[in-house]
Structure formats: structure tokens, C-alpha cells
Design a protein around this motif. Structure first.
Motif: not given
Length: 774
Positions: A282-291, A726-736, A760-763
């Protein structure tokens, strides 16, 4: 079960009247802090609670009967009031008369309390404003089936306009829970099993509602739909990756892209920690991470449940402290727990700064809504049309777009002049067309004898209009959820004397065991309720061709019916205009264009199942229990045909770029129709297991016979992002691998390669695929 606490024994207000102007020209945040500085603790706590004026026998929230009303509204609000809970939506009331009462109540707050701050009025608005005689739109699962964000925005704006007219400021919608198990009763309140479809449709609803000067409330943050075995309130044991990549994504989109102003916490516990007491959520993700800078409100009685159900608090006071500290700003529907806050502060058990933090958020919301300057000296609305032709037009279009033709052996559309036997428990029942949170099924069911208040043709009514009264005969056959087979003989005879039998079967939406689907109406199997399958089998045995129409709030296991019925139509609670939409599809007046927002399951034992499964999630030679669905996500037939060609995909794309996909779509049939172009992708090799398919973008297009268009989809690579090891939201190189088609099943496909560094993905990262037509 209720602990009674009160603020009415606090010191009497030193003065009455309006005392929150702009000293020395203060505005904005300075004005709010000045106001906060002049508030007593009783006045502060009053801003953090709601009041719900209920009548005996009404039950529209879990365990509602365990919480008694001990105050009169006038006494409760002597220091002010944060929220007034559902003044229109819990009993059939004349809207104009209720508005007159509401305006007077708000004037009394302005003139009769020391600070003169009006209350926020909130209501449910899931399938339209929850008020007597208000338009009732299709259920959210139907929004998902329509794949039409623009139309959902239009619907939400109409709902928001009705709310604003009646002095309602906050709507408790949309539900952004991603469907994880169709056995869960609240599936009909949800949009889809795909988080991107939930996010785009849900955010569109937020934008439409808030365009009218009212606030949307995102529900239920988060994880609620991932309960074990699909049981309401059941424990959630989702991992961090599933939470981040699936369950949180729609909320992230609605907050960052839709600027949603309010969030409601989930009743759920995730790995043993109730969300209502979890500051990480309710604070960490919602407010601190997403603003997020809006207000967090409690789901009804959710704070007290920390004591009563979760047992992580020894009493309501401890529950209140945990919730407030975690980030719950307002307790709804009443102040069962937060009224203890004054004693906790005085005893040194709670820092008053936490109360101040929440009060500032509430005051900020009231400033945004214009309430700090409202006097309510204007006249309330005297004549209110809550179900105008505009509302009904939107309801009709959305219903028509949402109906899915699942199977067709050439039986549909029905030729004119055929003798039609209409059979089934949902053929002549208004409530069959509506979801759990519709006013009819949510409230009026508890007020027998009160008129519906809006025009709701049943399927029988609509079929008689569509095909001619003399050509349509009907028999109920059975009830939705009993074992009474006494109507089988009449149904069989009616079918045998007709050219075609249309069987309308499915659900009845209700609350807490009063329905076959809805809040608290979970199931341990996915067979049609009651003896409805037996009814279908009996009619099939006559040899008369059977068109099976499923009017439901969840998908059922109907694999037995698809090869044996002449056609199968799925309608997810299509609303007040839904019967006409169904009849129009059967006659061919409406060319069906809905697509399944959920997989049609093969069995209950395969649940929970989602098309977003990794390779081993489907089952193959490694198990004798495959999870093969009956019909895939995105599936839906038409009365015309569409051809795809000229798929273009770039060979390489930077990991921080966008994939530009174009495809040519042609209507190769004889009638006009809508196609839902769907783009899917698959990360072929990644650092963690990835789904075998993922919806990357979509676009509904209308094509005349022979017409071709080119659909351009610009897919930000962040649509392929995921949480790495590491639970970091990322885009990795490779075939899609990419493919475009009429469902998740592979059709026209190509491969592109993401090149470059891990990103790394950001807001600030884009989350939406842009889809254009030329």
C-alpha cells in the motif's frame, strides 16, 4: 462482533459554520496544511471514516449483519464526515427525492460543523450507477469480450455524468483483478484473464469516469483473484513474479496512464500477510514505486477483518493502527476500527502524524473534487433520467459487440420463417441478463414487489419481436440451480414440434450463496448449474437442431456441447439491451464480433489455468491430465470471413525501442463485419520461464464485404518485459516469435530479434501498443 467506539462524546465544536477559507490568500497545499493545523483530533478522525445508513435485512457486503449501527447520522457527523456510503445504492429510492435529502445533509455539514467540510459520496458503479431506475450495462467480462476500449470510455463517461448530477463523487470501479480461476464467484466482475486487456479496458473506464469530474476507485489491490481453489477470501500464495508481471500490471497502467485517484485494498492475504496491513503493497509499490498520490480506501469492513478474520490484530484498535500505518487512508463503509484512533494516540500507541498523513490525502481529494468550496446552496436536480436513450444506445452497442459465437455448424443465422422453440431458465428472466453488482440482482432481489424501474426485455420478449410472435414458442424446462426436472416433458414436446430449439441456459448472479455466480458464490465444478445439462441432453435427443445460448458470468465446461449442438453462443451478462443483442445475433441482424476474454475450460480439474502458461503449464506427454481448453483465448466466429496477409515485422529491434508490425486484413465474405485483430508474442529464450503466448496488442476494425485495411501495431518492447531472477522488470535481448490472428492460436507468424543491452523498465516506459488503421 463489533467493538463500539465513538467520537460523539468528544468536545463540542467551539463554533459552527464555515472555517476553512484561504487565510492570507493561501491556496493549494498550503491551504490544506493550514486547515489540518486547525483541526482537533476528533475532526481529523471524522475525515477518515464513512457512515452507512442501512435498514434491517439488507445484506450487500460480507458479514454485514455482524456490524450493528449504533449511531444516528446527525450525531456521527457532528465533527464532520469523510465519506457518506452508498446513499442511493442500497435500497430502491426515488433519485430526485434522495438528491434533495443529500443536498440538505451536505448543507448541514457546511453550516453546522466547525470546519464546514462536506462529505465525499461514494457508490458502486460496476455495471452502471447502482441506483434505482439507472441504466444497467453489460458486466465487465462482456467489456473484455468486446475488445473496444473507446466504447468502454464512452460508457464510463455516461455513468460518471449520472453520478455527478446526483452529487456522487467517487465510484467503486473498475475491478482490475486478473481472472486466474473461473471457479471464483467474482469472475463476472472481472474483465479478462489477460492483464494487458484488463489494463487497457480498465484504464479506459477510469478515463471515461473521471472525465466527468468524479473519481474512480481501482479494485481490489491486489491479488484477490488468485485465491486458492477459487474460494472467496481464500489465501493467496502467488509469487513475487506472478504478482508483478500479471496481477499488478493493470493497476500500474490505470494509475500511471489513467491517473486513477483512488484505490481499494484487497481482502486477501498474500503469503500470510493481509494486504490491508501490508505497507510494502500500500505504500512501497503503490506510492513509492508508482507515485500514486490519491486515497486508499478500505474494502468494506476490511480493517476490522484484520482482527475478526485474519487474526493478525488482537482488537479493532490494533487493526486500525496496522491499516493506517500500512497506508489505508479511509475506513469504509463505517468507522468500526478507525474510531479507536483517538484513544490509541492518547495512550501513546500511535503517532498522530500517521493520522495527519491520511487526513491530508482526504482533504487533497476533496479539494480536487471542489468540495472545500462547495456550499450546496444550489438546487438539487428535480428531474433525472438515469436511463436515457444515450445510455441505452451505449448499452446496446456494447452488448452487441460482446456476444461471442463459439461454434456454428451452419445453423446461424436462423432463416426467416422457422418455427423456434425457446427453452431454458434464462429465456424469460430479467435477472439473467445482469451481473452480481447490478442494482436488480444486488438490491432489488431483497425488495420483492418493487418494480425494476427500467425497461428490460427478456430473451423471450426480444425473440418474439425479432422472429414474430407466432413463430416462437417457449418452455422453461428447469430452474437455474435446482434438481427439479418436472418441466422436461414440456420442453421436449415444444422442441419436437419446432424447426429449431434455442436453449438459453446459464447463471443467476447473486451475493453470498444467493446465486450461482457473484461475490461469495464460488463453485467446485464448472458444469452448468442444476440440471441444465440434462435439459440440453433431453432436447438434443429429439433430433431437433439445438442452438445453445449461454448467458453466464463465468465460462463453463461445455466441450460436450460444441460438436453436438448446431451452434453455441456465449453472452456474458449483457445488460438491459442484452436480449435484443442475442436475438439480433441469432437472426443475423447483428454480425457477432465478440471474442473470448477467458479461455473456455476443458475441465474443472485443470484449474487454475490461463493461456499465459509456460510450456509445462499445458500438460503434454509428461502427464495424463492435459489442460487443453475447449476454445482458446480470443476465439470468436463471424457470419463473414477474414483473411490476413502481408505481415511485416522488422528483423531486429533495439531492446529500448518498439516493434512495428503491419498486417493486411480483408473481409472475404458477403456481409459486413467487425474483426478483432490480435497480435501475440513469445519470448523464445529468457532468464526465467515465459508464457507460450502473450497478447501484445489488438484492434477492432469494421470491414465491408471485399474491403481491406492495413493495421499498424507499434509495440513498445516493454510489452515483453518481465521480472528477472533478481525480480527487476527488464527487457532482455533475444528472439521473439510474433503472430497475428483471430485468437491466441498461431496463425500468420514471424520472428524478430531484440538487440542491445538489458533494459530496466521504469514508470516512464511506455505500456501501451498503439494500433492504427489505414
Amino acid at each position: 462482533m463489533t467493538e463500539v467506539h465513538t467520537l460523539v462524546d468528544g468536545p463540542a465544536p467551539a463554533q459552527t459554520g464555515r472555517d476553512h477559507g484561504r487565510p492570507d490568500g493561501l491556496g493549494g497545499e498550503a491551504r490544506l496544511r493550514d486547515l489540518l493545523g486547525r483541526m482537533t483530533i476528533e475532526e481529523k478522525i471524522a475525515q477518515l471514516v464513512g457512515f452507512w445508513e442501512k435498514e434491517d435485512g439488507e445484506a450487500v457486503a460480507p458479514l454485514q449483519g455482524e456490524f450493528g449501527d449504533v449511531f444516528k447520522l446527525e450525531d456521527f457527523s457532528r465533527h464532520g464526515l469523510g465519506h457518506l456510503t452508498r446513499p442511493y445504492g442500497t435500497r430502491p429510492l426515488d433519485a430526485a427525492a434522495r438528491a434533495s435529502w443529500l443536498w440538505k445533509f451536505q448543507r448541514d455539514l457546511v453550516t453546522g460543523t466547525r470546519l464546514g467540510i462536506p462529505a465525499i459520496v461514494h457508490e458502486e458503479c460496476l455495471t452502471g450507477l447502482s441506483a434505482w431506475k439507472a441504466a444497467t450495462f453489460p458486466t465487465p467480462l462482456a467489456w473484455g469480450a468486446a475488445f473496444d476500449p473507446e466504447l468502454v470510455t464512452e460508457m464510463a463517461a455516461a455513468i460518471g455524468a449520472s453520478m455527478r448530477t446526483l452529487g456522487i463523487h467517487q465510484g467503486l470501479s473498475p475491478v482490475l483483478d486478473v481472472i486466474r480461476d473461473p471457479r471464483w464467484g467474482r469472475v463476472d466482475e472481472c474483465i479478462s484473464e489477460d492483464p494487458y486487456l484488463v489494463g487497457t479496458i480498465g484504464t479506459s473506464y477510469v478515463r471515461g469516469l473521471q472525465s466527468q469530474g468524479v473519481h474512480a476507485t481501482l479494485k481490489h489491490f491486489a491479488g484477490y483473484s488468485a485465491s486458492r481453489a477459487g474460494r472467496n477470501f481464500g489465501p493467496v500464495h502467488a509469487g513475487r513474479r506472478e504478482l508483478a508481471d500479471v496481477l499488478l500490471l493493470p493497476f500500474e497502467m490505470a494509475i500511471i496512464d489513467g491517473d486513477a485517484r483512488s484505490v481499494m485494498h484487497s481482502y486477501a492475504e498474500i503469503d500470510g500477510v493481509p494486504v490491508a496491513a501490508d505497507p510494502t503493497m500500500l505504500t512501497g509499490i503503490l506510492r513509492d514505486q508508482w507515485g500514486f498520490d490519491g486515497t486508499v480506501v478500505a474494502d468494506y469492513y476490511g480493517v476490522a477483518f484484520l482482527n475478526l478474520l485474519h487474526h493478525v490484530a488482537s482488537d479493532h484498535a490494533e487493526a486500525a493502527g496496522q491499516a493506517l500505518s500500512a497506508g489505508v487512508d479511509v475506513e469504509l463503509p463505517t468507522g468500526d476500527a478507525y474510531l479507536t484512533l483517538r484513544e490509541s494516540v492518547r495512550a501513546g500507541k500511535l503517532d498522530e502524524a500517521l493520522i495527519d498523513r491520511a487526513v491530508l490525502r482526504v482533504l487533497r481529494q476533496k479539494l480536487d473534487l471542489g468540495l472545500l468550496d462547495a456550499t450546496f446552496t444550489d438546487e438539487p436536480p428535480a428531474a433525472i433520467d438515469l436511463d436515457s436513450p444515450e445510455h441505452r444506445s451505449i448499452a446496446r452497442r456494447l452488448a452487441e459487440e460482446s456476444i461471442v459465437l463459439v461454434a456454428n455448424q451452419g445453423a446461424l443465422p436462423l432463416p426467416a420463417g422457422r418455427r423456434v422453440a425457446l427453452i431454458g431458465p434464462n429465456a424469460d428472466r430479467q435477472g439473467a441478463l445482469f451481473g452480481c453488482y447490478s442494482f436488480l440482482n444486488h438490491v432489488l432481489v431483497q425488495h420483492p414487489g418493487v418494480e425494476t424501474g427500467i425497461e428490460v426485455p427478456t430473451v423471450l420478449d426480444a425473440m418474439r419481436v425479432e422472429f414474430g410472435d407466432g413463430l416462437v414458442t417457449w418452455a422453461r424446462g428447469c430452474d437455474v440451480d435446482t434438481d427439479d426436472r418436472s418441466g422436461f416433458d414440456e420442453a421436449v414436446a415444444t422442441a419436437a414440434a419446432s424447426d429449431v430449439a434455442v436453449l438459453v441456459v446459464g447463471d443467476h448472479a447473486g451475493l453470498f450463496g444467493r446465486g450461482t455466480v457473484g461475490e461469495g458464490c464460488d463453485r467446485d465444478d464448472l458444469e452448468l448449474p442444476g440440471v441444465q445439462r440434462e435439459l440440453v441432453e433431453a432436447v438434443l435427443a429429439t433430433g431437433t437442431p439445438v442452438v445453445l445460448v449461454l448467458v453466464t458470468g463465468r465460462p463453463y465446461t461445455v466441450g460436450w456441447a460444441l460438436p453436438r449442438c448446431a451452434a453455441v453462443v456465449q453472452a456474458f451478462f449483457p445488460g438491459e439491451e442484452g436480449a435484443g443483442a442475442i436475438a439480433g445475433v441469432l437472426s443475423g441482424r447483428v454480425n457477432p464480433s465478440g471474442r473470448l476474454p477467458v479461455t473456455l475450460p476443458g475441465s474443472a480439474g485443470a484449474q487454475p489455468y490461463s493461456y499465459l502458461h509456460p510450456t509445462l503449464g499445458a500438460g503434454n506427454e509428461v502427464t495424463n491430465l492435459p489442460a487443453t481448453p475447449v476454445a482458446p483465448f480470443g476465439h470468436g466466429l463471424s457470419y463473414t470471413t477474414f483473411a490476413y496477409g502481408d505481415l511485416t515485422v522488422p528483423t531486429t529491434v533495439p531492446t529500448d525501442g518498439a516493434v512495428g508490425v503491419t498486417v493486411r486484413v480483408t473481409n472475404t465474405g458477403a456481409v459486413a463485419g467487425d474483426e478483432v485483430v490480435q497480435l501475440y508474442g513469445r519470448d523464445l529464450v529468457a532468464s526465467v520461464t515465459r508464457p507460450v503466448a502473450q497478447l501484445l496488442g489488438y484492434r477492432r476494425v469494421h470491414l465491408e464485404p471485399g474491403q481491406s485495411v492495413t493495421v499498424e501495431l507499434t509495440v513498445p518492447t516493454t510489452r515483453l518485459a518481465f521480472s528477472d531472477r533478481t525480480f527487476t522488470r527488464v527487457v532482455e535481448p533475444g528472439d521473439v516469435e510474433l503472430w497475428v490472428g483471430t485468437s491466441v492460436q498461431r496463425d500468420t507468424q514471424a520472428v524478430t530479434t531484440l538487440v542491445g543491452d538489458i533494459v530496466e523498465v521504469t514508470n516512464a516506459s511506455p505500456r501501451w501498443t498503439i494500433a492504427d488503421v489505414r
